[in-house]
Design a protein around this motif. Structure first.
Motif, PDB file in Angstrom:
ATOM      1  N   GLY A   1       0.792  -1.224   0.000  1.00 12.63           N
ATOM      2  CA  GLY A   1       0.000   0.000   0.000  1.00 12.63           C
ATOM      3  C   GLY A   1       0.819   1.267   0.000  1.00 12.63           C
ATOM      4  N   SER A   2       2.088   1.223   0.309  1.00 16.58           N
ATOM      5  CA  SER A   2       2.935   2.409   0.317  1.00 16.58           C
ATOM      6  C   SER A   2       4.386   1.971   0.352  1.00 16.58           C
ATOM      7  CB  SER A   2       2.610   3.307   1.520  1.00 16.58           C
ATOM      8  OG  SER A   2       2.740   2.573   2.720  1.00 16.58           O
ATOM      9  N   ALA A   3       5.255   2.929   0.098  1.00 19.86           N
ATOM     10  CA  ALA A   3       6.681   2.618   0.033  1.00 19.86           C
ATOM     11  C   ALA A   3       7.224   2.270   1.406  1.00 19.86           C
ATOM     12  CB  ALA A   3       7.445   3.802  -0.550  1.00 19.86           C
ATOM     13  N   ALA A   4       8.143   1.329   1.433  1.00 20.24           N
ATOM     14  CA  ALA A   4       8.817   0.951   2.672  1.00 20.24           C
ATOM     15  C   ALA A   4      10.299   0.780   2.386  1.00 20.24           C
ATOM     16  CB  ALA A   4       8.241  -0.347   3.232  1.00 20.24           C
ATOM     17  N   THR A   5      11.107   0.987   3.416  1.00 21.59           N
ATOM     18  CA  THR A   5      12.545   0.795   3.292  1.00 21.59           C
ATOM     19  C   THR A   5      13.008  -0.073   4.450  1.00 21.59           C
ATOM     20  OG1 THR A   5      12.838   2.972   2.277  1.00 21.59           O
ATOM     21  CG2 THR A   5      14.800   1.904   3.169  1.00 21.59           C
ATOM     22  N   GLY A   6      13.598  -1.200   4.136  1.00 22.21           N
ATOM     23  CA  GLY A   6      14.094  -2.099   5.169  1.00 22.21           C
ATOM     24  C   GLY A   6      15.520  -2.518   4.884  1.00 22.21           C
ATOM     25  N   ILE A   7      16.337  -2.575   5.954  1.00 19.18           N
ATOM     26  CA  ILE A   7      17.742  -2.954   5.816  1.00 19.18           C
ATOM     27  C   ILE A   7      18.095  -3.913   6.942  1.00 19.18           C
ATOM     28  CG2 ILE A   7      20.134  -2.153   5.787  1.00 19.18           C
ATOM     29  CD1 ILE A   7      19.096   0.598   4.923  1.00 19.18           C
ATOM     30  N   ILE A   8      18.725  -5.021   6.598  1.00 18.38           N
ATOM     31  CA  ILE A   8      19.353  -5.880   7.589  1.00 18.38           C
ATOM     32  C   ILE A   8      20.849  -5.846   7.334  1.00 18.38           C
ATOM     33  CG2 ILE A   8      19.690  -8.224   8.425  1.00 18.38           C
ATOM     34  CD1 ILE A   8      16.801  -8.801   8.026  1.00 18.38           C
ATOM     35  N   ASN A   9      21.605  -5.416   8.349  1.00 20.88           N
ATOM     36  CA  ASN A   9      23.054  -5.402   8.295  1.00 20.88           C
ATOM     37  C   ASN A   9      23.587  -6.515   9.184  1.00 20.88           C
ATOM     38  OD1 ASN A   9      23.342  -3.037   6.634  1.00 20.88           O
ATOM     39  ND2 ASN A   9      22.825  -1.797   8.406  1.00 20.88           N
ATOM     40  N   LEU A  10      24.246  -7.496   8.583  1.00 16.55           N
ATOM     41  CA  LEU A  10      24.857  -8.593   9.342  1.00 16.55           C
ATOM     42  C   LEU A  10      26.369  -8.437   9.265  1.00 16.55           C
ATOM     43  CD1 LEU A  10      24.609 -11.338  10.868  1.00 16.55           C
ATOM     44  CD2 LEU A  10      24.745 -12.443   8.627  1.00 16.55           C
ATOM     45  N   SER A  11      26.983  -8.053  10.389  1.00 20.97           N
ATOM     46  CA  SER A  11      28.437  -7.887  10.425  1.00 20.97           C
ATOM     47  C   SER A  11      29.100  -8.889  11.354  1.00 20.97           C
ATOM     48  CB  SER A  11      28.794  -6.460  10.849  1.00 20.97           C
ATOM     49  OG  SER A  11      28.278  -6.168  12.145  1.00 20.97           O
ATOM     50  N   GLY A  12      28.318  -9.665  12.062  1.00 17.79           N
ATOM     51  CA  GLY A  12      28.833 -10.687  12.961  1.00 17.79           C
ATOM     52  C   GLY A  12      27.674 -11.515  13.468  1.00 17.79           C
ATOM     53  N   GLY A  13      27.981 -12.561  14.225  1.00 17.61           N
ATOM     54  CA  GLY A  13      26.913 -13.403  14.731  1.00 17.61           C
ATOM     55  C   GLY A  13      26.286 -14.222  13.626  1.00 17.61           C
ATOM     56  N   SER A  14      25.002 -14.501  13.750  1.00 19.28           N
ATOM     57  CA  SER A  14      24.330 -15.361  12.773  1.00 19.28           C
ATOM     58  C   SER A  14      22.897 -14.936  12.568  1.00 19.28           C
ATOM     59  CB  SER A  14      24.370 -16.827  13.224  1.00 19.28           C
ATOM     60  OG  SER A  14      23.665 -16.995  14.439  1.00 19.28           O
ATOM     61  N   LEU A  15      22.418 -15.160  11.345  1.00 21.04           N
ATOM     62  CA  LEU A  15      21.029 -14.919  10.964  1.00 21.04           C
ATOM     63  C   LEU A  15      20.585 -16.137  10.170  1.00 21.04           C
ATOM     64  CD1 LEU A  15      18.510 -13.096  10.555  1.00 21.04           C
ATOM     65  CD2 LEU A  15      19.639 -12.202   8.503  1.00 21.04           C
ATOM     66  N   SER A  16      19.468 -16.751  10.572  1.00 22.31           N
ATOM     67  CA  SER A  16      19.067 -17.978   9.895  1.00 22.31           C
ATOM     68  C   SER A  16      17.561 -18.130   9.853  1.00 22.31           C
ATOM     69  CB  SER A  16      19.680 -19.199  10.598  1.00 22.31           C
ATOM     70  OG  SER A  16      19.229 -19.290  11.937  1.00 22.31           O
ATOM     71  N   THR A  17      17.096 -18.797   8.806  1.00 20.32           N
ATOM     72  CA  THR A  17      15.733 -19.319   8.777  1.00 20.32           C
ATOM     73  C   THR A  17      15.851 -20.828   8.924  1.00 20.32           C
ATOM     74  OG1 THR A  17      15.722 -19.514   6.356  1.00 20.32           O
ATOM     75  CG2 THR A  17      14.902 -17.457   7.316  1.00 20.32           C
ATOM     76  N   LEU A  18      14.938 -21.415   9.683  1.00 23.55           N
ATOM     77  CA  LEU A  18      15.117 -22.796  10.116  1.00 23.55           C
ATOM     78  C   LEU A  18      14.330 -23.808   9.308  1.00 23.55           C
ATOM     79  CD1 LEU A  18      15.011 -22.156  13.970  1.00 23.55           C
ATOM     80  CD2 LEU A  18      17.001 -22.213  12.463  1.00 23.55           C
ATOM     81  N   ASN A  19      13.231 -23.386   8.710  1.00 25.60           N
ATOM     82  CA  ASN A  19      12.373 -24.333   7.993  1.00 25.60           C
ATOM     83  C   ASN A  19      12.559 -24.191   6.495  1.00 25.60           C
ATOM     84  OD1 ASN A  19      11.310 -25.074  10.483  1.00 25.60           O
ATOM     85  ND2 ASN A  19       9.671 -23.556  10.362  1.00 25.60           N
ATOM     86  N   PRO A  20      12.565 -25.281   5.742  1.00 24.80           N
ATOM     87  CA  PRO A  20      12.727 -25.193   4.291  1.00 24.80           C
ATOM     88  C   PRO A  20      11.481 -24.636   3.615  1.00 24.80           C
ATOM     89  CG  PRO A  20      12.300 -27.460   4.956  1.00 24.80           C
ATOM     90  CD  PRO A  20      12.445 -26.675   6.218  1.00 24.80           C
ATOM     91  N   GLY A  21      11.640 -24.292   2.343  1.00 28.71           N
ATOM     92  CA  GLY A  21      10.504 -23.843   1.546  1.00 28.71           C
ATOM     93  C   GLY A  21      10.004 -22.478   1.959  1.00 28.71           C
ATOM     94  N   VAL A  22       8.680 -22.299   1.896  1.00 32.22           N
ATOM     95  CA  VAL A  22       8.054 -21.007   2.169  1.00 32.22           C
ATOM     96  C   VAL A  22       8.391 -20.510   3.566  1.00 32.22           C
ATOM     97  CG1 VAL A  22       5.844 -19.837   2.434  1.00 32.22           C
ATOM     98  CG2 VAL A  22       6.199 -21.395   0.515  1.00 32.22           C
ATOM     99  N   ASP A  23       8.424 -21.407   4.532  1.00 29.83           N
ATOM    100  CA  ASP A  23       8.700 -20.997   5.907  1.00 29.83           C
ATOM    101  C   ASP A  23      10.115 -20.472   6.089  1.00 29.83           C
ATOM    102  OD1 ASP A  23       6.173 -21.693   6.590  1.00 29.83           O
ATOM    103  OD2 ASP A  23       6.690 -23.551   7.619  1.00 29.83           O
ATOM    104  N   GLY A  24      10.996 -20.796   5.168  1.00 32.13           N
ATOM    105  CA  GLY A  24      12.375 -20.370   5.309  1.00 32.13           C
ATOM    106  C   GLY A  24      12.807 -19.330   4.299  1.00 32.13           C
ATOM    107  N   ARG A  25      11.858 -18.717   3.592  1.00 35.39           N
ATOM    108  CA  ARG A  25      12.193 -17.765   2.538  1.00 35.39           C
ATOM    109  C   ARG A  25      12.632 -16.426   3.115  1.00 35.39           C
ATOM    110  NH1 ARG A  25       5.905 -16.889   0.733  1.00 35.39           N
ATOM    111  NH2 ARG A  25       5.287 -15.693   2.566  1.00 35.39           N
ATOM    112  N   VAL A  26      13.351 -15.676   2.289  1.00 35.20           N
ATOM    113  CA  VAL A  26      13.742 -14.306   2.624  1.00 35.20           C
ATOM    114  C   VAL A  26      13.251 -13.420   1.488  1.00 35.20           C
ATOM    115  CG1 VAL A  26      15.644 -12.737   3.083  1.00 35.20           C
ATOM    116  CG2 VAL A  26      15.761 -15.098   3.911  1.00 35.20           C
ATOM    117  N   ARG A  27      12.271 -12.553   1.782  1.00 31.70           N
ATOM    118  CA  ARG A  27      11.699 -11.658   0.775  1.00 31.70           C
ATOM    119  C   ARG A  27      12.320 -10.279   0.941  1.00 31.70           C
ATOM    120  NH1 ARG A  27       5.304 -12.557   1.666  1.00 31.70           N
ATOM    121  NH2 ARG A  27       5.945 -11.923   3.785  1.00 31.70           N
TER     122      ARG A  27
END
Length: 784
Positions: free
Chosen positions: A458-484
């Motif tokens: 419905g309107s513009a959005a701006t999102g940023i994820i900065n990963l410089s250390g540690g960990s970022l993960s999705t745990l489930n395969p398929g749709v549950d684990g997607r990154v949009r």
């Protein structure tokens, strides 16, 4: 915005309201009403029920007013049942302090007042046993600076059935200890502009069926280290009649609630700073505090802290900076914060300004949102502890001011309820929001329902994820684990990996529309260090993948976007993109496949020492008309070793072959349809000019037709990428001809020599055999 019930009655001065005057009028209007003055010896306890201790002689009754002052102390220690119309301690009837001690029996009064006049005199009511009941108002410190006190200890029961003022315009305190029971209605702690009020609970039980105002227009403090309290509603820091930082008495309410033990239950909301912009606090360092909801900085200022062994349970939402003028803060340095009720939301910056600091302990919530509404601004910092968001973790839902969540240590787990991933999981920049999620150090962030960066419905959005250390993960395969990333048109999302480890069990959908197909917003995947692993990547038109360092494991890369690798290594299974750039020190490696496939790009750029390694797979460069063919730049890249095909085991007989599709009459390549403006590239035997997998007469003829000529390509017999067709190209063709046994002293076997002669006879202007003869002589000399 209102967060409380009816407006409380304000008591500001004797001119505005006088409880003594009210008692006098009552005594005049009721027949036989008498004012009694306690006349025991000063500082010496004397029996309340001894007639001689009163002036006039007698014990006050149900229609009378009793005044204890002048330093006198009255005691009730029998089972007697005493009734009064009005009780005054340390006020009106004399000068100096007045005290009443009850250890047994009961006293019921229509209303009570402790400390009325200016100065430091005070009234004190101590109930260690028996029962004290005030049916109407109970006022401590209408004026003055004396320390007026109601103390319930031992086995006492104190009933404050009307409105209770602890510091009406002066000072007043209520203490509860032992197993005492205090039943109250509304309690105003620090009522007036110049007042100070306090509630202290070390044991026993407090029940308030109406609101407790802690710092209504003055200074209020609630301290609990034991016992239990049940309160209908708690308002901490209510009014703000004067400017912040103004002089004493300007009507700024300031409230502090400190709980280090026991249990506090608030059946309705706790509101900190409804209007007051002072430092209104709820501090839970031990014990358990439970509330229906919390407004932290409703229209004013508030802060909530959980530390030590404290537990804070909230059934509904915690609003941190609830309105446009609200400023709220949440600090969790230990203990437990539980937001697991049906509406369990932590809203850091709902409509106002909210800050969240998390260093230790555990937080369990349904949803956490940092920067909720358009006028809000939220800032969150996590350096330890464990956060579980059962449904959703949001950084900036609709906030147009940049909101951030920065995690350098501890853990965040999202989506443990396992519901539909479309509405749950991690969202950074949701609708019109502008959000940044920074992950560094040793922070571990995991999600069961997928990650969305730059949603923008419905309107513009701006999102940023900065990963410089540690960990970022999705745990489930398929749709549950997607990154949009960049979902709706107008939205922008960025995943920036400069360190740490990103591991996604599902695909990356970069610039892909909602639903998983078509062009959506704009997505950027940037890898400048660390590692990124995904099941696959759909990188759509207008979006890009840029890598300058680190390692990326991307699986199958599809879509109409662009991919640029100038440093580090990108490992893929196949690539379909509009543009591929391999420059600098970057490497793109296509995995060896049991069933080779063809990658496809419209433009291919190579430079520096970077390499595109196709292994046993192919590449289609499908350039558009009227653009010129890039075949010369492809030959240059091959000559510089920037396009390679590393085989396992290695085969020196092979090299990377390339040809225009129209030149070899190809309409498909490794299962992919191709048109006439396509260049086909894959590892083939040297000499296989038409890429059909066999070195045969057609290849020999092509070389013969171009022998000793320059500016030629693989199709014409240039197998070493120098543009010249000569003996160095003829030799590998001969060696691979029909893949025969090694040469035995002549140039090629009998079959090759026969076909070479035939090829020469078919060339319109036969190439002189002298060059061939010379080459054969040289070969003989080299093989001797």
């Amino acid at each position: 915005m209102q967060f409380h019930g009816p407006t409380p009655r304000r008591l500001s001065s004797r001119a505005r309201f006088s409880f003594a005057a009210a008692a006098g009028l009552l005594s005049c209007s009721v027949a036989s009403a008498t004012d009694y003055q306690f006349n025991g010896a000063a500082s010496t306890p004397a029996d309340y029920n001894t007639p001689g201790n009163w002036l006039p002689n007698g014990v006050p009754g149900a229609t009378d007013a009793a005044f204890i002052a002048g330093g006198r102390i009255a005691t009730i220690g029998t089972v007697a049942v005493d009734l009064l119309n009005f009780l005054s301690l340390g006020a009106n009837g004399g000068t100096g302090t007045g005290e009443l001690r009850i250890s047994s029996g009961s006293l019921t009064t229509g209303s009570a007042q402790l400390g009325h006049d200016s100065g430091f005199d005070f009234g004190k009511l101590t109930v260690s046993g028996g029962t004290f009941t005030s049916s109407g108002s109970t006022v401590l410190g209408e004026q003055g600076k004396g320390d007026n006190l109601v103390a319930a200890t031992g086995t006492a029961t104190v009933n404050l059935n009307g409105e209770t003022y602890l510091g009406a315009n002066g000072n007043g305190s209520l203490t509860i200890a032992g197993t005492a029971i205090v039943n109250a209605a509304r309690i105003n702690v620090g009522n007036g502009a110049n007042s100070t009020g306090a509630v202290t609970i070390t044991g026993g039980t407090l029940t308030a069926t109406d609101t407790m105002y802690v710092g209504l227009r003055g200074l209020g403090t609630y301290t609990q280290s034991g016992g239990s309290a049940t309160i209908s509603r708690m308002q901490v820091g209510q009014e703000n009649d004067g400017p912040s930082g103004g002089p004493p008495g300007d009507g700024k309410g300031k409230g502090t609630v400190n709980v280090s033990g026991g249990t506090l239950l608030v059946n309705n909301p706790i509101v900190l700073g409804e209007v007051s912009r002072e430092d209104n606090q709820l501090n839970v360092s031990g014990g358990t505090v439970s509330a229906a909801e919390i407004y932290d900085g409703a229209n004013g200022r508030g802060s909530v802290s959980v530390s030590g062994t404290g537990t804070l349970n909230v059934v509904g939402q915690m609003h941190i900076g609830a309105s446009g003028t609200g400023i709220g803060a949440l600090s969790v340095t230990g203990g437990n914060l539980n937001m697991t009720g049906p509406g369990g939301w932590i809203l850091v910056g709902q409509n106002g300004q909210g800050t969240f600091n998390f260093t230790n302990g555990a937080i369990d919530t349904k949803i956490i949102s940092v920067g909720q509404d358009p006028t809000s601004a939220g800032t969150a910092t996590q350096s330890g502890g464990s956060l579980r968001a059962q449904l959703t973790f949001i950084v900036s839902e609709t906030s147009t001011t940049l909101s951030t969540y920065s995690a350098s240590a501890g853990s965040i787990e999202v989506g443990t309820d396992g519901l539909d991933p479309d509405g749950f999981g991690i969202f950074v920049g949701s609708y019109s929001g502008k959000g940044t999620f920074n992950i560094s150090g040793t922070a571990a962030v995991s999600d069961h329902n997928g990650i969305t960066i730059g949603y923008g419905q419905g309107s513009a959005a701006t999102g940023i994820i900065n990963l410089s250390g540690g960990s970022l993960s999705t745990l489930n395969p398929g749709v549950d684990g997607r990154v949009r990333i960049g979902v709706y048109a107008g939205s922008t999302g960025t995943l920036n990996v400069t360190g740490g480890t990103a591991t996604f069990a599902g695909p990356i959908l970069n610039g892909v529309a909602f639903g998983g197909s078509g062009v959506g917003g704009t997505g950027h995947v940037i890898v400048g260090g660390g590692s990124l692993t995904a099941a696959s990547m759909l990188n759509e038109t207008g979006s890009d993948f840029v890598q300058t360092a680190g390692t990326a494991n991307l699986g199958v890369v599809t879509g109409g976007g662009s991919m640029s690798v100038s440093g580090g290594t990108a490992n893929v299974s196949r690539i379909t993109q509009s543009a591929l750039s391999v420059t600098g020190t970057g490497n793109v490696k296509v995995a060896t496949s049991e069933s080779p496939t063809a990658s496809q790009v419209k433009t291919l750029t190579t430079a520096g020492t970077g390499k595109l390694d196709l292994a046993n797979n192919g590449l289609i460069v499908n350039y558009d008309n009227p653009n010129p063919s890039p075949i010369a730049s492809i030959r240059a890249a091959l000559a510089a070793g920037r396009i390679v095909a590393t085989l396992s085991p290695s085969d020196p007989r092979q090299a990377v072959a390339y040809a225009e599709a129209f030149e070899i009459n190809a309409t498909s390549f490794l299962g992919t349809n191709v048109d006439s403006t396509s260049i086909l590239i894959r590892s083939r035997l040297k000499g296989d000019t038409d890429l059909n997998g066999i070195v045969e007469f057609d290849d020999l003829l092509a070389l013969a037709m171009n022998y000793a000529q320059t500016n030629k390509f693989w199709r014409q017999g240039d197998f070493n990428y120098d543009g010249n067709v000569n003996f160095e190209d003829l030799l590998p063709l001969a060696q691979n001809y029909h893949v025969t046994i090694p040469l035995m002293g002549g140039i090629g076997n009998e079959s090759f020599q026969h076909d070479w002669a035939l090829a020469l006879s078919l060339v319109p202007e036969p190439t002189s055999l002298s060059a061939l003869a010379l080459g054969a002589a040289v070969l003989r000399r080299r093989r001797i």
